[in-house]
Design a protein around this motif. Structure first.
Motif, PDB file in Angstrom:
ATOM      1  N   CYS A  13      24.266 -43.688  26.583  1.00 20.02           N
ATOM      2  CA  CYS A  13      23.408 -44.650  25.877  1.00 20.02           C
ATOM      3  C   CYS A  13      23.879 -44.821  24.428  1.00 20.02           C
ATOM      4  N   ALA A  14      23.601 -45.999  23.887  1.00 22.82           N
ATOM      5  CA  ALA A  14      23.906 -46.286  22.477  1.00 22.82           C
ATOM      6  C   ALA A  14      25.354 -45.912  22.153  1.00 22.82           C
ATOM      7  N   SER A  15      26.287 -46.516  22.878  1.00 26.15           N
ATOM      8  CA  SER A  15      27.663 -46.010  22.837  1.00 26.15           C
ATOM      9  C   SER A  15      28.717 -47.047  22.423  1.00 26.15           C
ATOM     10  N   LYS A  17      29.401 -47.672  19.335  1.00 26.43           N
ATOM     11  CA  LYS A  17      29.961 -47.177  18.065  1.00 26.43           C
ATOM     12  C   LYS A  17      29.611 -45.699  17.889  1.00 26.43           C
ATOM     13  N   GLY A  18      30.185 -45.117  16.874  1.00 28.24           N
ATOM     14  CA  GLY A  18      29.735 -43.816  16.386  1.00 28.24           C
ATOM     15  C   GLY A  18      29.820 -42.684  17.408  1.00 28.24           C
ATOM     16  N   LEU A  19      28.818 -41.809  17.363  1.00 28.42           N
ATOM     17  CA  LEU A  19      28.837 -40.584  18.168  1.00 28.42           C
ATOM     18  C   LEU A  19      28.765 -40.896  19.659  1.00 28.42           C
ATOM     19  N   MET A  36      28.071 -48.005  29.938  1.00 28.72           N
ATOM     20  CA  MET A  36      27.876 -47.949  28.488  1.00 28.72           C
ATOM     21  C   MET A  36      26.758 -48.913  28.094  1.00 28.72           C
ATOM     22  N   ASN A  37      26.064 -48.559  27.027  1.00 31.49           N
ATOM     23  CA  ASN A  37      24.923 -49.359  26.589  1.00 31.49           C
ATOM     24  C   ASN A  37      24.887 -49.448  25.064  1.00 31.49           C
ATOM     25  N   ALA A  38      24.423 -50.596  24.582  1.00 27.73           N
ATOM     26  CA  ALA A  38      24.058 -50.799  23.170  1.00 27.73           C
ATOM     27  C   ALA A  38      23.332 -52.137  23.139  1.00 27.73           C
ATOM     28  N   ARG A  39      22.714 -52.477  22.005  1.00 23.07           N
ATOM     29  CA  ARG A  39      22.005 -53.765  21.956  1.00 23.07           C
ATOM     30  C   ARG A  39      22.995 -54.914  21.757  1.00 23.07           C
ATOM     31  N   GLY A  40      23.929 -54.755  20.835  1.00 26.12           N
ATOM     32  CA  GLY A  40      24.869 -55.840  20.515  1.00 26.12           C
ATOM     33  C   GLY A  40      25.955 -55.955  21.577  1.00 26.12           C
ATOM     34  N   ILE A  66      17.587 -49.507  24.444  1.00 26.69           N
ATOM     35  CA  ILE A  66      17.254 -48.362  25.305  1.00 26.69           C
ATOM     36  C   ILE A  66      15.878 -47.787  24.962  1.00 26.69           C
ATOM     37  N   THR A  67      15.321 -48.185  23.824  1.00 26.50           N
ATOM     38  CA  THR A  67      14.014 -47.636  23.422  1.00 26.50           C
ATOM     39  C   THR A  67      12.847 -48.435  24.015  1.00 26.50           C
ATOM     40  N   THR A  68      13.144 -49.528  24.720  1.00 33.87           N
ATOM     41  CA  THR A  68      12.069 -50.320  25.340  1.00 33.87           C
ATOM     42  C   THR A  68      12.090 -50.123  26.852  1.00 33.87           C
ATOM     43  N   ALA A 111      11.884 -44.045  20.263  1.00 33.27           N
ATOM     44  CA  ALA A 111      13.350 -44.061  20.209  1.00 33.27           C
ATOM     45  C   ALA A 111      13.953 -42.686  20.459  1.00 33.27           C
ATOM     46  N   ASN A 112      13.414 -41.668  19.834  1.00 38.83           N
ATOM     47  CA  ASN A 112      14.118 -40.385  19.771  1.00 38.83           C
ATOM     48  C   ASN A 112      13.461 -39.256  20.564  1.00 38.83           C
ATOM     49  N   MET A 113      12.334 -39.563  21.225  1.00 38.65           N
ATOM     50  CA  MET A 113      11.724 -38.550  22.097  1.00 38.65           C
ATOM     51  C   MET A 113      11.403 -39.144  23.472  1.00 38.65           C
ATOM     52  N   THR A 139      20.743 -35.218  19.299  1.00 36.50           N
ATOM     53  CA  THR A 139      19.572 -35.112  18.417  1.00 36.50           C
ATOM     54  C   THR A 139      20.050 -35.058  16.968  1.00 36.50           C
ATOM     55  N   SER A 140      19.824 -33.971  16.256  1.00 35.24           N
ATOM     56  CA  SER A 140      20.236 -33.926  14.849  1.00 35.24           C
ATOM     57  C   SER A 140      20.138 -32.504  14.327  1.00 35.24           C
ATOM     58  N   GLN A 141      20.918 -32.221  13.289  1.00 39.20           N
ATOM     59  CA  GLN A 141      20.799 -30.911  12.630  1.00 39.20           C
ATOM     60  C   GLN A 141      19.395 -30.749  12.042  1.00 39.20           C
ATOM     61  N   ALA A 156      10.151 -36.482  15.642  1.00 37.96           N
ATOM     62  CA  ALA A 156      10.410 -36.943  17.011  1.00 37.96           C
ATOM     63  C   ALA A 156      11.421 -36.048  17.722  1.00 37.96           C
ATOM     64  N   ARG A 157      12.455 -35.634  17.012  1.00 38.03           N
ATOM     65  CA  ARG A 157      13.510 -34.836  17.666  1.00 38.03           C
ATOM     66  C   ARG A 157      13.005 -33.426  17.984  1.00 38.03           C
ATOM     67  N   ALA A 158      12.115 -32.916  17.148  1.00 41.24           N
ATOM     68  CA  ALA A 158      11.521 -31.604  17.456  1.00 41.24           C
ATOM     69  C   ALA A 158      10.731 -31.704  18.760  1.00 41.24           C
ATOM     70  N   GLY A 184      25.550 -32.662  12.428  1.00 45.30           N
ATOM     71  CA  GLY A 184      25.407 -32.730  10.982  1.00 45.30           C
ATOM     72  C   GLY A 184      26.015 -34.067  10.574  1.00 45.30           C
ATOM     73  N   ILE A 185      26.506 -34.130   9.366  1.00 46.50           N
ATOM     74  CA  ILE A 185      26.983 -35.430   8.879  1.00 46.50           C
ATOM     75  C   ILE A 185      28.337 -35.784   9.507  1.00 46.50           C
ATOM     76  N   HIS A 186      28.366 -36.930  10.157  1.00 48.88           N
ATOM     77  CA  HIS A 186      29.589 -37.437  10.774  1.00 48.88           C
ATOM     78  C   HIS A 186      29.925 -38.798  10.173  1.00 48.88           C
ATOM     79  N   ALA A 187      31.223 -39.093  10.156  1.00 47.27           N
ATOM     80  CA  ALA A 187      31.688 -40.348   9.539  1.00 47.27           C
ATOM     81  C   ALA A 187      31.452 -41.514  10.498  1.00 47.27           C
ATOM     82  N   THR A 188      30.237 -42.052  10.499  1.00 53.37           N
ATOM     83  CA  THR A 188      29.900 -43.205  11.339  1.00 53.37           C
ATOM     84  C   THR A 188      29.145 -44.210  10.466  1.00 53.37           C
ATOM     85  N   ASP A 189      28.789 -45.362  11.071  1.00 46.19           N
ATOM     86  CA  ASP A 189      28.019 -46.374  10.325  1.00 46.19           C
ATOM     87  C   ASP A 189      26.716 -45.795   9.785  1.00 46.19           C
TER      88      ASP A 189
HETATM   89  P1  NAP Z   1      25.885 -45.461  14.574  1.00 45.05           P
HETATM   90  O1  NAP Z   1      27.293 -45.220  14.170  1.00 45.05           O
HETATM   91  O2  NAP Z   1      25.026 -46.326  13.728  1.00 45.05           O
HETATM   92  O3  NAP Z   1      25.913 -46.009  16.084  1.00 45.05           O
HETATM   93  C1  NAP Z   1      24.731 -46.233  16.738  1.00 45.05           C
HETATM   94  C2  NAP Z   1      25.055 -46.782  18.121  1.00 45.05           C
HETATM   95  O4  NAP Z   1      23.840 -46.847  18.839  1.00 45.05           O
HETATM   96  C3  NAP Z   1      25.612 -48.197  18.116  1.00 45.05           C
HETATM   97  O5  NAP Z   1      26.456 -48.346  19.220  1.00 45.05           O
HETATM   98  C4  NAP Z   1      24.359 -49.039  18.276  1.00 45.05           C
HETATM   99  O6  NAP Z   1      24.666 -50.327  18.776  1.00 45.05           O
HETATM  100  C5  NAP Z   1      23.593 -48.180  19.277  1.00 45.05           C
HETATM  101  N1  NAP Z   1      22.140 -48.344  19.231  1.00 45.05           N
HETATM  102  C6  NAP Z   1      21.333 -48.177  18.161  1.00 45.05           C
HETATM  103  N2  NAP Z   1      20.046 -48.383  18.518  1.00 45.05           N
HETATM  104  C7  NAP Z   1      20.054 -48.667  19.838  1.00 45.05           C
HETATM  105  C8  NAP Z   1      19.049 -48.989  20.780  1.00 45.05           C
HETATM  106  N3  NAP Z   1      17.773 -49.065  20.404  1.00 45.05           N
HETATM  107  N4  NAP Z   1      19.389 -49.231  22.066  1.00 45.05           N
HETATM  108  C9  NAP Z   1      20.688 -49.165  22.449  1.00 45.05           C
HETATM  109  N5  NAP Z   1      21.690 -48.882  21.596  1.00 45.05           N
HETATM  110  C10 NAP Z   1      21.376 -48.638  20.300  1.00 45.05           C
HETATM  111  O7  NAP Z   1      25.059 -44.069  14.672  1.00 45.05           O
HETATM  112  P2  NAP Z   1      25.625 -42.588  14.875  1.00 45.05           P
HETATM  113  O8  NAP Z   1      26.024 -42.032  13.566  1.00 45.05           O
HETATM  114  O9  NAP Z   1      26.575 -42.576  16.002  1.00 45.05           O
HETATM  115  O10 NAP Z   1      24.277 -41.822  15.262  1.00 45.05           O
HETATM  116  C11 NAP Z   1      23.859 -41.643  16.595  1.00 45.05           C
HETATM  117  C12 NAP Z   1      22.582 -40.802  16.562  1.00 45.05           C
HETATM  118  O11 NAP Z   1      22.862 -39.535  15.955  1.00 45.05           O
HETATM  119  C13 NAP Z   1      21.450 -41.422  15.737  1.00 45.05           C
HETATM  120  O12 NAP Z   1      20.223 -41.175  16.359  1.00 45.05           O
HETATM  121  C14 NAP Z   1      21.545 -40.697  14.432  1.00 45.05           C
HETATM  122  O13 NAP Z   1      20.304 -40.650  13.759  1.00 45.05           O
HETATM  123  C15 NAP Z   1      21.961 -39.308  14.897  1.00 45.05           C
HETATM  124  N6  NAP Z   1      22.619 -38.564  13.827  1.00 45.05           N
HETATM  125  C16 NAP Z   1      23.740 -39.031  13.256  1.00 45.05           C
HETATM  126  C17 NAP Z   1      24.302 -38.293  12.218  1.00 45.05           C
HETATM  127  C18 NAP Z   1      25.563 -38.769  11.534  1.00 45.05           C
HETATM  128  O14 NAP Z   1      25.932 -38.182  10.520  1.00 45.05           O
HETATM  129  N7  NAP Z   1      26.240 -39.793  11.996  1.00 45.05           N
HETATM  130  C19 NAP Z   1      23.730 -37.086  11.803  1.00 45.05           C
HETATM  131  C20 NAP Z   1      22.582 -36.650  12.430  1.00 45.05           C
HETATM  132  C21 NAP Z   1      22.020 -37.391  13.443  1.00 45.05           C
HETATM  133  P3  NAP Z   1      23.661 -51.579  18.543  1.00 45.05           P
HETATM  134  O15 NAP Z   1      23.240 -51.512  17.109  1.00 45.05           O
HETATM  135  O16 NAP Z   1      24.456 -52.775  18.903  1.00 45.05           O
HETATM  136  O17 NAP Z   1      22.527 -51.345  19.487  1.00 45.05           O
END
Ligand code: NAP
Length: 259
Positions: A13-15, A17-19, A36-40, A66-68, A111-113, A139-141, A156-158, A184-189
């Protein structure tokens, strides 16, 4: 190391970009076919095509929130009877403890639980029938060490973590493992957006905001989606069948704790 999961099917899910994308890529590298899933739609198709070309696995895509409930129905239609589930969604916005009302908490819980719990409830029975399955929740640190401005996320994550702790023990006898990965902190959007908030608040540049945060991490850098994905693929592998109900921190040492 052969992860032993080539030919299996995973919903990530939510894949786009990023993690989430890091997890999808690492599973594909292990030979796993993907939903794979994402909104965009545009970024999702681009990410899927990149994976098909590089790894030669089947990739289906479902552009949906994915949250609806409607979004999940569409995703579950394409992902029926997957062997592996990786739950993920965007994180809630930062703020002060005084900012959040009931509706803000409901949105964060959705969204997160509740979204991951609904996906687990929909897909784990099929895994139990097959006697094999893997669930990884991103989840998250903040589950181990609160991040004060992310109170909605902390809450929510707890809740999800508590649900997984019990549920993982109930499904383990059937060959299904459920574990959480705590970034923890990762280099994503997401990191750029949090750094942008800090730079605006403190009147510093984005680079300075990042350097300031990197200095708080013993590894002195942000994590990468590739590193994160590698751990996800391992937890989903045959090798990780004895890892049950764990919360795996990937934070460069940022959480200062012995256990
Ligand atoms: P990201 O780079 O912003 O990527 C988020 C991805 O999720 C995108 O593909 C986005 O695509 C998709 N997405 C977001 N909301 C969605 C939804 N409602 N339904 C389906 N797809 C959705 O974020 P990330 O850094 O990978 O973070 C992923 C998760 O880890 C988040 O919950 C974030 O809070 C958590 N986290 C991240 C960090 C960090 O440092 N990066 C640290 C702690 C926790 P669309 O926008 O097109 O839907």
């Amino acid at each position: 190391m052969d992860l032993g999961i080539a030919g299996k099917r995973a919903l990530v899910c939510a894949s786009s970009k990023g993690l989430g994308l890091g997890c999808a890529q690492a599973l594909a590298e292990a030979g796993v076919n993907l939903v794979m899933n994402a909104r965009g739609k545009e970024a999702l198709e681009l990410a899927a095509e990149g994976i098909r070309t590089k790894y030669g696995v089947d990739v289906a895509t479902v552009a949906a929130d994915i949250t609806t409930e409607d979004g999940r129905s569409a995703v579950l239609e394409a992902a029926a009877s997957v062997d592996i589930l990786v739950t993920n969604a965007g994180g809630p916005p930062p703020g002060m403890w005084t900012d959040w009302e009931r509706d803000d908490f409901i949105a964060a819980l959705d969204a997160n639980m509740l979204a991951p719990i609904a996906l687990i409830k929909a897909l784990v029975p099929g895994m139990i029938d097959k006697g094999w399955g893997r669930v990884v929740n991103i989840t998250s640190q903040s589950v181990k060490a609160p991040i004060a401005v992310l109170g909605l996320s902390n809450s929510a994550r707890a809740g999800l973590t508590g649900y997984v702790a019990g549920t993982a023990r109930q499904v383990a006898p059937h060959g299904v493992t459920i574990n959480n990965m705590l970034p923890g902190i990762h280099a994503t959007d997401r990191a750029v957006s949090l750094d942008t908030g800090v730079s605006q608040q403190q009147g510093i540049t984005l680079d300075e905001a990042r350097q300031q945060r990197e200095a708080t991490i013993p590894a002195r850098r942000y994590g990468t989606a590739e590193e994160f994905g590698a751990m996800c693929a391992f937890l989903c592998s045959q090798r990780a069948g004895f890892i049950v109900g764990q919360n795996i921190l990937l934070d460069g040492g940022a959480v200062n704790a012995t256990l």
